[in-house]
Design a protein around this motif. Structure first.
Motif, PDB file in Angstrom:
ATOM      1  N   ILE A  80      38.029  35.281  40.766  1.00 44.23           N
ATOM      2  CA  ILE A  80      38.880  36.293  41.393  1.00 44.23           C
ATOM      3  C   ILE A  80      38.204  37.646  41.222  1.00 44.23           C
ATOM      4  O   ILE A  80      37.870  38.038  40.095  1.00 44.23           O
ATOM      5  N   LEU A  81      37.978  38.341  42.326  1.00 35.83           N
ATOM      6  CA  LEU A  81      37.329  39.649  42.311  1.00 35.83           C
ATOM      7  C   LEU A  81      38.372  40.758  42.400  1.00 35.83           C
ATOM      8  O   LEU A  81      39.333  40.662  43.165  1.00 35.83           O
ATOM      9  N   LEU A  82      38.153  41.826  41.629  1.00 31.18           N
ATOM     10  CA  LEU A  82      39.069  42.970  41.625  1.00 31.18           C
ATOM     11  C   LEU A  82      38.305  44.250  41.912  1.00 31.18           C
ATOM     12  O   LEU A  82      37.287  44.535  41.263  1.00 31.18           O
ATOM     13  N   HIS A  83      38.774  45.026  42.863  1.00 25.68           N
ATOM     14  CA  HIS A  83      38.112  46.278  43.224  1.00 25.68           C
ATOM     15  C   HIS A  83      38.537  47.414  42.284  1.00 25.68           C
ATOM     16  O   HIS A  83      39.423  47.256  41.437  1.00 25.68           O
ATOM     17  N   GLY A  84      37.905  48.568  42.463  1.00 31.96           N
ATOM     18  CA  GLY A  84      38.192  49.720  41.628  1.00 31.96           C
ATOM     19  C   GLY A  84      39.209  50.666  42.243  1.00 31.96           C
ATOM     20  O   GLY A  84      39.793  50.395  43.297  1.00 31.96           O
ATOM     21  N   VAL A  85      39.406  51.794  41.572  1.00 32.11           N
ATOM     22  CA  VAL A  85      40.370  52.794  42.034  1.00 32.11           C
ATOM     23  C   VAL A  85      39.910  53.399  43.356  1.00 32.11           C
ATOM     24  O   VAL A  85      38.710  53.582  43.585  1.00 32.11           O
ATOM     25  N   TRP A  86      40.856  53.665  44.240  1.00 39.70           N
ATOM     26  CA  TRP A  86      40.621  54.222  45.578  1.00 39.70           C
ATOM     27  C   TRP A  86      39.869  53.266  46.499  1.00 39.70           C
ATOM     28  O   TRP A  86      39.428  53.656  47.585  1.00 39.70           O
ATOM     29  N   MET A  87      39.686  52.034  46.081  1.00 43.11           N
ATOM     30  CA  MET A  87      38.926  51.052  46.867  1.00 43.11           C
ATOM     31  C   MET A  87      39.860  49.977  47.415  1.00 43.11           C
ATOM     32  O   MET A  87      41.024  49.889  47.050  1.00 43.11           O
ATOM     33  N   ARG A  88      39.302  49.126  48.291  1.00 46.04           N
ATOM     34  CA  ARG A  88      40.005  47.946  48.783  1.00 46.04           C
ATOM     35  C   ARG A  88      39.087  46.737  48.707  1.00 46.04           C
ATOM     36  O   ARG A  88      37.891  46.864  48.445  1.00 46.04           O
ATOM     37  N   GLY A  89      39.644  45.572  48.974  1.00 40.77           N
ATOM     38  CA  GLY A  89      38.918  44.334  48.804  1.00 40.77           C
ATOM     39  C   GLY A  89      37.673  44.184  49.656  1.00 40.77           C
ATOM     40  O   GLY A  89      36.756  43.433  49.308  1.00 40.77           O
ATOM     41  N   LEU A  90      37.602  44.894  50.766  1.00 38.00           N
ATOM     42  CA  LEU A  90      36.431  44.790  51.647  1.00 38.00           C
ATOM     43  C   LEU A  90      35.135  45.182  50.940  1.00 38.00           C
ATOM     44  O   LEU A  90      34.056  44.715  51.299  1.00 38.00           O
ATOM     45  N   THR A  91      35.241  46.034  49.925  1.00 37.97           N
ATOM     46  CA  THR A  91      34.040  46.476  49.204  1.00 37.97           C
ATOM     47  C   THR A  91      33.398  45.340  48.408  1.00 37.97           C
ATOM     48  O   THR A  91      32.257  45.468  47.957  1.00 37.97           O
ATOM     49  N   LEU A  92      34.113  44.233  48.243  1.00 34.59           N
ATOM     50  CA  LEU A  92      33.635  43.115  47.428  1.00 34.59           C
ATOM     51  C   LEU A  92      32.989  42.008  48.257  1.00 34.59           C
ATOM     52  O   LEU A  92      32.615  40.966  47.719  1.00 34.59           O
ATOM     53  N   PHE A  93      32.848  42.223  49.557  1.00 34.67           N
ATOM     54  CA  PHE A  93      32.365  41.179  50.451  1.00 34.67           C
ATOM     55  C   PHE A  93      30.983  40.666  50.054  1.00 34.67           C
ATOM     56  O   PHE A  93      30.742  39.461  50.001  1.00 34.67           O
ATOM     57  N   SER A  94      30.055  41.555  49.760  1.00 37.08           N
ATOM     58  CA  SER A  94      28.682  41.149  49.441  1.00 37.08           C
ATOM     59  C   SER A  94      28.636  40.318  48.158  1.00 37.08           C
ATOM     60  O   SER A  94      27.979  39.269  48.100  1.00 37.08           O
ATOM     61  N   LEU A  95      29.332  40.770  47.121  1.00 35.11           N
ATOM     62  CA  LEU A  95      29.368  40.040  45.868  1.00 35.11           C
ATOM     63  C   LEU A  95      30.046  38.686  46.052  1.00 35.11           C
ATOM     64  O   LEU A  95      29.574  37.668  45.513  1.00 35.11           O
ATOM     65  N   ALA A  96      31.123  38.651  46.820  1.00 33.55           N
ATOM     66  CA  ALA A  96      31.819  37.384  47.077  1.00 33.55           C
ATOM     67  C   ALA A  96      30.900  36.380  47.755  1.00 33.55           C
ATOM     68  O   ALA A  96      30.884  35.192  47.412  1.00 33.55           O
ATOM     69  N   ARG A  97      30.111  36.849  48.716  1.00 35.40           N
ATOM     70  CA  ARG A  97      29.186  35.963  49.436  1.00 35.40           C
ATOM     71  C   ARG A  97      28.163  35.356  48.481  1.00 35.40           C
ATOM     72  O   ARG A  97      27.860  34.158  48.551  1.00 35.40           O
ATOM     73  N   ARG A  98      27.625  36.157  47.572  1.00 38.66           N
ATOM     74  CA  ARG A  98      26.628  35.651  46.631  1.00 38.66           C
ATOM     75  C   ARG A  98      27.238  34.660  45.636  1.00 38.66           C
ATOM     76  O   ARG A  98      26.602  33.678  45.250  1.00 38.66           O
TER      77      ARG A  98
END
Length: 238
Positions: free
Chosen positions: A34-52
């Motif tokens: 399960i990936l969690l983003h940071g403050v002022w962010m949304r889940g889209l910022t985790l796309f690259s890490l999720a893919r890897r």
């Protein structure tokens, strides 16, 4: 007579061969992240890490939450529910910045969760000097929102059963540089010293900015190594 001979049979022997399929006992362990983003962010910022992580064989879920206006206690409750409902043998958490703090606080002293590891990327575990400076500006508390206290003061020493590893960046470009709030080395937003905490299983640094931690292949490799073994490999000591 021939017909009678046919009835003498090996039926009981056939019954002895009926057993549960062997794969039911030897099924591979399922692992979910399960990936969690940071403050002022949304889940889209985790796309690259999720893919890897998916390419490494993990199933991956992005936990989107209201990092400013959401209730922090409710966020932790939602995360615990997501972990229990994942349906995997092991459920790991990988949190960026504030997401790392959320991962720790959601699992601290909670015993009925699936086993797994936690990786925090650039987390201000000792509190953020940038957040403290923002808190003293007009509207600063509103900007930091529901997680104001954790961002300003940090969290307690980790005494949980889950191994926790931290990856800190040391490429000094970002918000903290522009407002002059950071002590080197830092990733432009969080100082390396602010990412240290008692009770960690491992800690390392990489050449990346705070946001760049999410897109770095080196960070992804380090994360995968820790999820597998509870230690970083080929790491730069921080």
């Amino acid at each position: 007579m021939p017909a009678a001979a046919k009835t003498a049979g090996p039926r009981t022997r056939a019954r002895k061969n009926v057993r549960a399929p062997r794969h039911a006992y030897n099924a591979p362990m399922t692992e979910h992240v399960i990936l969690l983003h940071g403050v002022w962010m949304r889940g889209l910022t985790l796309f690259s890490l999720a893919r890897r992580l998916r390419a490494a064989g993990y199933t991956v879920d992005v936990f989107d939450y209201a990092s400013v206006f959401g209730d922090a206690t409710r966020t932790c409750e939602r995360l615990r529910t997501r972990m229990r409902e994942a349906g995997a043998d092991r459920v790991h958490l990988v949190g960026h910045s504030l997401g790392g703090i959320v991962a720790l606080e959601a699992t601290r002293r909670v015993r009925d969760l699936p086993r797994g590891h936690i990786v925090c990327l650039g987390p201000p575990l000792k509190g953020s000097s940038v957040a403290r400076l923002l808190a003293h500006m007009p509207g600063g508390r509103w900007i930091l929102g529901a997680n104001h206290d954790a961002l300003v003061a940090g969290v307690e020493r980790w005494d949980g059963s889950r191994p926790v590893g931290v990856v800190a960046g040391q490429m000094p470009f970002g918000l903290g540089v522009s407002i002059g709030a950071l002590t080197a080395p830092h990733d432009g937003t969080v100082a390396v010293e602010e990412t240290r905490l008692g009770g960690l299983a491992d800690h390392c640094t990489v050449d990346a900015t705070h946001t760049g931690l999410l897109f770095s292949s080196d960070v992804a490799d380090l994360t995968i190594a820790f999820l597998r073994k509870g230690r970083f490999e080929a790491r730069v000591e921080g």
